[in-house]
Design an enzyme around this catalytic site. Structure first.
Site, PDB file in Angstrom:
ATOM      1  N   ASP A  26      -4.405  -2.534   8.056  1.00 29.97           N
ATOM      2  CA  ASP A  26      -3.434  -1.542   8.526  1.00 29.97           C
ATOM      3  C   ASP A  26      -3.189  -0.430   7.502  1.00 29.97           C
ATOM      4  O   ASP A  26      -2.167   0.238   7.529  1.00 29.97           O
ATOM      5  CB  ASP A  26      -2.109  -2.215   8.875  1.00 29.97           C
ATOM      6  CG  ASP A  26      -1.439  -2.845   7.654  1.00 29.97           C
ATOM      7  OD1 ASP A  26      -2.096  -2.946   6.601  1.00 29.97           O
ATOM      8  OD2 ASP A  26      -0.255  -3.234   7.753  1.00 29.97           O
ATOM      9  N   GLU A  32      -6.710  -4.548  13.620  1.00 29.17           N
ATOM     10  CA  GLU A  32      -5.529  -5.398  13.402  1.00 29.17           C
ATOM     11  C   GLU A  32      -4.908  -5.768  14.740  1.00 29.17           C
ATOM     12  O   GLU A  32      -4.564  -6.937  14.986  1.00 29.17           O
ATOM     13  CB  GLU A  32      -4.513  -4.675  12.529  1.00 29.17           C
ATOM     14  CG  GLU A  32      -3.275  -5.496  12.258  1.00 29.17           C
ATOM     15  CD  GLU A  32      -2.147  -4.674  11.651  1.00 29.17           C
ATOM     16  OE1 GLU A  32      -1.458  -5.188  10.759  1.00 29.17           O
ATOM     17  OE2 GLU A  32      -1.943  -3.518  12.092  1.00 29.17           O
ATOM     18  N   HIS A  86      -0.625 -10.619   6.323  1.00 27.83           N
ATOM     19  CA  HIS A  86      -1.688 -10.509   7.328  1.00 27.83           C
ATOM     20  C   HIS A  86      -2.373 -11.852   7.573  1.00 27.83           C
ATOM     21  O   HIS A  86      -2.370 -12.374   8.693  1.00 27.83           O
ATOM     22  CB  HIS A  86      -2.699  -9.438   6.917  1.00 27.83           C
ATOM     23  CG  HIS A  86      -2.189  -8.053   7.079  1.00 27.83           C
ATOM     24  ND1 HIS A  86      -1.724  -7.306   6.018  1.00 27.83           N
ATOM     25  CD2 HIS A  86      -2.034  -7.276   8.189  1.00 27.83           C
ATOM     26  CE1 HIS A  86      -1.318  -6.129   6.463  1.00 27.83           C
ATOM     27  NE2 HIS A  86      -1.489  -6.089   7.774  1.00 27.83           N
ATOM     28  N   GLU A 145       0.823  -1.227   0.000  1.00 28.81           N
ATOM     29  CA  GLU A 145       0.000   0.000   0.000  1.00 28.81           C
ATOM     30  C   GLU A 145       0.849   1.265   0.000  1.00 28.81           C
ATOM     31  O   GLU A 145       0.373   2.326  -0.434  1.00 28.81           O
ATOM     32  CB  GLU A 145      -0.970   0.015   1.194  1.00 28.81           C
ATOM     33  CG  GLU A 145      -0.375   0.344   2.557  1.00 28.81           C
ATOM     34  CD  GLU A 145       0.263  -0.843   3.254  1.00 28.81           C
ATOM     35  OE1 GLU A 145       0.555  -0.717   4.462  1.00 28.81           O
ATOM     36  OE2 GLU A 145       0.477  -1.890   2.603  1.00 28.81           O
TER      37      GLU A 145
END
Length: 253
Positions: free
Chosen positions: A155, A245, A146, A125
Protein backbone atom coordinates in the site's frame (compact mmCIF):
# COMPACT_ATOMS: atom_id res chain seq x y z
CA UNK A 1 3.25 29.43 19.40
CA UNK A 2 -0.16 29.85 17.82
CA UNK A 3 -2.46 27.46 15.96
CA UNK A 4 -3.68 27.76 12.36
CA UNK A 5 -7.37 28.46 11.99
CA UNK A 6 -8.05 24.90 10.81
CA UNK A 7 -6.16 23.22 13.67
CA UNK A 8 -9.32 22.44 15.62
CA UNK A 9 -10.94 20.58 12.73
CA UNK A 10 -9.10 17.31 13.35
CA UNK A 11 -9.57 14.94 16.27
CA UNK A 12 -6.29 13.09 15.57
CA UNK A 13 -3.99 16.10 15.20
CA UNK A 14 -2.74 18.88 17.44
CA UNK A 15 -1.04 21.78 15.67
CA UNK A 16 1.05 24.72 16.81
CA UNK A 17 3.01 27.21 14.71
CA UNK A 18 5.92 29.44 15.66
CA UNK A 19 6.32 33.05 14.57
CA UNK A 20 8.87 31.88 12.00
CA UNK A 21 6.30 29.56 10.39
CA UNK A 22 7.42 26.23 11.85
CA UNK A 23 4.29 24.07 12.12
CA UNK A 24 4.34 21.16 14.57
CA UNK A 25 1.78 18.47 13.69
CA UNK A 26 1.36 15.99 16.54
CA UNK A 27 -0.59 12.81 15.93
CA UNK A 28 -2.69 11.57 18.85
CA UNK A 29 -5.77 9.58 19.77
CA UNK A 30 -7.80 11.09 22.61
CA UNK A 31 -4.66 12.90 23.74
CA UNK A 32 -2.59 9.70 23.96
CA UNK A 33 -0.51 7.68 21.49
CA UNK A 34 -1.88 7.75 17.95
CA UNK A 35 -3.92 4.75 16.77
CA UNK A 36 -4.53 4.48 13.04
CA UNK A 37 -8.11 4.26 11.76
CA UNK A 38 -10.27 4.89 8.72
CA UNK A 39 -11.36 8.23 10.16
CA UNK A 40 -7.75 9.19 10.87
CA UNK A 41 -6.78 8.48 7.26
CA UNK A 42 -9.53 10.74 5.95
CA UNK A 43 -8.60 13.50 8.40
CA UNK A 44 -4.91 13.32 7.46
CA UNK A 45 -5.70 13.64 3.76
CA UNK A 46 -7.63 16.83 4.42
CA UNK A 47 -5.15 18.18 6.96
CA UNK A 48 -2.04 17.76 4.80
CA UNK A 49 -3.88 19.31 1.87
CA UNK A 50 -4.66 22.41 3.92
CA UNK A 51 -1.20 22.54 5.49
CA UNK A 52 0.38 22.41 2.05
CA UNK A 53 -1.87 25.17 0.75
CA UNK A 54 -1.20 27.49 3.72
CA UNK A 55 1.68 29.79 2.79
CA UNK A 56 2.19 30.69 6.44
CA UNK A 57 3.66 27.20 6.97
CA UNK A 58 7.36 27.32 6.11
CA UNK A 59 8.66 24.11 7.75
CA UNK A 60 6.60 21.18 9.06
CA UNK A 61 7.46 18.86 11.97
CA UNK A 62 5.52 15.59 12.06
CA UNK A 63 5.57 13.77 15.40
CA UNK A 64 3.48 11.59 17.68
CA UNK A 65 2.34 11.49 21.30
CA UNK A 66 3.72 9.60 24.26
CA UNK A 67 5.82 6.48 23.78
CA UNK A 68 4.47 5.41 20.35
CA UNK A 69 4.42 7.09 16.96
CA UNK A 70 1.80 4.60 15.74
CA UNK A 71 1.70 1.02 17.01
CA UNK A 72 -2.01 0.16 17.18
CA UNK A 73 -5.30 0.54 15.34
CA UNK A 74 -8.40 2.25 16.66
CA UNK A 75 -11.24 -0.10 15.73
CA UNK A 76 -13.92 1.67 17.76
CA UNK A 77 -17.19 2.19 15.85
CA UNK A 78 -16.73 5.96 15.76
CA UNK A 79 -13.37 5.64 13.98
CA UNK A 80 -14.25 2.73 11.68
CA UNK A 81 -15.60 2.64 8.12
CA UNK A 82 -19.31 3.17 7.53
CA UNK A 83 -20.90 -0.20 8.44
CA UNK A 84 -23.34 0.21 5.55
CA UNK A 85 -20.49 -0.26 3.07
CA UNK A 86 -19.83 -3.69 1.63
CA UNK A 87 -16.37 -5.20 2.01
CA UNK A 88 -15.59 -4.39 -1.62
CA UNK A 89 -16.77 -0.80 -1.13
CA UNK A 90 -14.57 -0.40 1.94
CA UNK A 91 -11.53 -1.56 -0.01
CA UNK A 92 -12.53 0.80 -2.80
CA UNK A 93 -12.37 3.68 -0.31
CA UNK A 94 -9.00 2.46 0.93
CA UNK A 95 -7.69 2.31 -2.64
CA UNK A 96 -8.81 5.87 -3.33
CA UNK A 97 -7.70 7.34 -0.02
CA UNK A 98 -4.39 5.45 0.04
CA UNK A 99 -3.37 7.21 -3.16
CA UNK A 100 -4.56 10.58 -1.92
CA UNK A 101 -2.77 10.48 1.43
CA UNK A 102 0.73 9.78 0.09
CA UNK A 103 0.12 12.40 -2.60
CA UNK A 104 -0.97 14.94 0.04
CA UNK A 105 2.17 14.30 2.08
CA UNK A 106 4.47 14.70 -0.91
CA UNK A 107 2.58 17.77 -2.11
CA UNK A 108 3.47 19.71 1.05
CA UNK A 109 5.94 22.06 -0.64
CA UNK A 110 8.04 23.06 2.37
CA UNK A 111 10.67 20.97 4.17
CA UNK A 112 9.27 18.28 6.47
CA UNK A 113 11.00 16.90 9.56
CA UNK A 114 9.87 13.65 11.17
CA UNK A 115 10.38 13.44 14.94
CA UNK A 116 9.75 9.75 15.59
CA UNK A 117 8.95 9.58 19.29
CA UNK A 118 8.46 5.81 19.53
CA UNK A 119 7.70 2.64 17.57
CA UNK A 120 6.32 3.28 14.08
CA UNK A 121 4.78 -0.09 13.28
CA UNK A 122 1.78 1.01 11.23
CA UNK A 123 2.14 3.20 8.12
CA UNK A 124 5.79 3.86 8.85
CA UNK A 125 6.11 4.79 5.16
CA UNK A 126 4.50 8.15 5.90
CA UNK A 127 7.68 9.11 7.75
CA UNK A 128 9.75 8.37 4.65
CA UNK A 129 8.11 11.27 2.82
CA UNK A 130 9.90 13.62 5.21
CA UNK A 131 13.23 15.22 4.30
CA UNK A 132 14.87 14.82 7.72
CA UNK A 133 14.08 11.93 10.09
CA UNK A 134 15.02 12.18 13.74
CA UNK A 135 14.34 9.26 16.06
CA UNK A 136 14.11 8.90 19.81
CA UNK A 137 16.19 6.14 21.34
CA UNK A 138 13.04 4.09 21.89
CA UNK A 139 11.83 4.41 18.31
CA UNK A 140 11.57 1.45 15.95
CA UNK A 141 10.39 0.90 12.38
CA UNK A 142 8.35 -2.02 11.10
CA UNK A 143 5.53 -2.98 8.74
CA UNK A 144 3.58 -5.16 11.15
CA UNK A 145 -0.11 -5.24 10.18
CA UNK A 146 -0.12 -6.45 6.58
CA UNK A 147 1.17 -10.00 7.02
CA UNK A 148 -0.40 -10.23 10.47
CA UNK A 149 -3.72 -9.91 8.65
CA UNK A 150 -2.85 -11.97 5.59
CA UNK A 151 -2.76 -8.92 3.30
CA UNK A 152 0.00 -8.09 0.82
CA UNK A 153 2.37 -5.31 1.98
CA UNK A 154 1.81 -3.16 -1.08
CA UNK A 155 0.00 0.00 0.00
CA UNK A 156 3.02 2.28 -0.42
CA UNK A 157 5.40 0.45 1.87
CA UNK A 158 6.50 -1.53 -1.21
CA UNK A 159 7.54 1.73 -2.90
CA UNK A 160 9.21 3.71 -0.14
CA UNK A 161 10.90 1.09 2.03
CA UNK A 162 12.91 -0.58 -0.77
CA UNK A 163 13.87 2.91 -1.93
CA UNK A 164 15.33 3.71 1.51
CA UNK A 165 16.80 0.33 2.43
CA UNK A 166 17.70 -0.91 -1.05
CA UNK A 167 15.81 -3.51 -3.05
CA UNK A 168 17.04 -6.66 -1.29
CA UNK A 169 16.90 -5.26 2.25
CA UNK A 170 13.56 -3.59 1.57
CA UNK A 171 11.87 -6.77 0.39
CA UNK A 172 13.30 -8.67 3.36
CA UNK A 173 12.05 -5.96 5.72
CA UNK A 174 8.49 -6.29 4.39
CA UNK A 175 8.33 -10.08 3.99
CA UNK A 176 9.83 -10.93 7.39
CA UNK A 177 8.14 -8.08 9.26
CA UNK A 178 11.60 -7.04 10.41
CA UNK A 179 11.63 -4.58 13.29
CA UNK A 180 14.47 -2.07 13.00
CA UNK A 181 15.40 -0.42 16.28
CA UNK A 182 16.60 3.17 16.35
CA UNK A 183 20.35 2.48 16.46
CA UNK A 184 20.14 0.05 13.54
CA UNK A 185 17.89 2.46 11.67
CA UNK A 186 20.62 5.09 11.93
CA UNK A 187 23.23 2.65 10.61
CA UNK A 188 20.97 1.65 7.70
CA UNK A 189 20.19 5.23 6.72
CA UNK A 190 16.53 5.11 7.75
CA UNK A 191 16.97 8.07 10.11
CA UNK A 192 19.49 10.89 10.38
CA UNK A 193 19.92 11.19 14.14
CA UNK A 194 19.01 9.23 17.28
CA UNK A 195 18.37 11.29 20.40
CA UNK A 196 17.17 10.92 23.95
CA UNK A 197 13.39 11.24 24.09
CA UNK A 198 13.52 14.59 25.87
CA UNK A 199 15.90 16.01 23.24
CA UNK A 200 13.89 14.90 20.20
CA UNK A 201 11.46 17.79 19.72
CA UNK A 202 13.92 20.51 20.77
CA UNK A 203 16.35 19.22 18.13
CA UNK A 204 13.59 19.08 15.51
CA UNK A 205 12.58 22.66 16.29
CA UNK A 206 16.18 23.87 16.26
CA UNK A 207 16.70 22.47 12.75
CA UNK A 208 13.31 23.78 11.61
CA UNK A 209 13.87 27.30 12.96
CA UNK A 210 17.25 27.45 11.25
CA UNK A 211 15.71 26.34 7.96
CA UNK A 212 12.91 28.88 8.39
CA UNK A 213 15.48 31.69 8.14
CA UNK A 214 15.95 30.82 4.46
CA UNK A 215 14.01 32.72 1.78
CA UNK A 216 10.56 31.31 1.14
CA UNK A 217 11.25 30.31 -2.45
CA UNK A 218 14.46 28.57 -1.39
CA UNK A 219 12.55 26.40 1.09
CA UNK A 220 9.81 25.57 -1.38
CA UNK A 221 12.20 24.97 -4.24
CA UNK A 222 14.28 22.60 -2.10
CA UNK A 223 11.26 20.54 -1.05
CA UNK A 224 9.81 20.33 -4.56
CA UNK A 225 13.16 19.41 -6.08
CA UNK A 226 14.00 16.84 -3.43
CA UNK A 227 10.65 15.04 -3.69
CA UNK A 228 10.30 14.80 -7.48
CA UNK A 229 11.84 11.34 -7.65
CA UNK A 230 9.64 10.05 -4.83
CA UNK A 231 6.57 11.45 -6.55
CA UNK A 232 7.49 9.63 -9.76
CA UNK A 233 7.96 6.34 -7.88
CA UNK A 234 4.69 6.69 -5.99
CA UNK A 235 2.74 7.72 -9.08
CA UNK A 236 4.08 4.78 -11.08
CA UNK A 237 3.94 2.00 -8.49
CA UNK A 238 1.36 2.83 -5.83
CA UNK A 239 -1.89 2.15 -7.77
CA UNK A 240 -1.08 -1.45 -8.69
CA UNK A 241 0.17 -2.07 -5.15
CA UNK A 242 -3.08 -0.84 -3.64
CA UNK A 243 -5.04 -2.96 -6.11
CA UNK A 244 -3.02 -6.06 -5.15
CA UNK A 245 -3.56 -5.31 -1.46
CA UNK A 246 -7.32 -5.09 -2.08
CA UNK A 247 -7.39 -8.34 -4.05
CA UNK A 248 -5.46 -10.19 -1.35
CA UNK A 249 -7.86 -8.92 1.31
CA UNK A 250 -10.94 -9.86 -0.67
CA UNK A 251 -9.52 -13.29 -1.54
CA UNK A 252 -9.17 -14.23 2.13
CA UNK A 253 -12.56 -12.80 3.16
Amino acid sequence: MTAPGYAGDYSVLAMARSEAGVLEMRLHSDGGPFRFSAVARAQLIDAFGRVGADRANRVVILTGTGDDWCAEFDRSPAMSPDPALTLAERWGVQFREGRRLLAALLDVDVPMIAAVNGPALIHSEYLLTCDIILAAEGAAFQDKPHLDNGVSPTDGVHVLWPDVLGSVRGRYFLLTQQRIEAADALALGVCNEVLAAEALLPRAHAIAERLARQPDQTLRGARVGLTQRLKRLVTADLPIGLALESVSALAKA
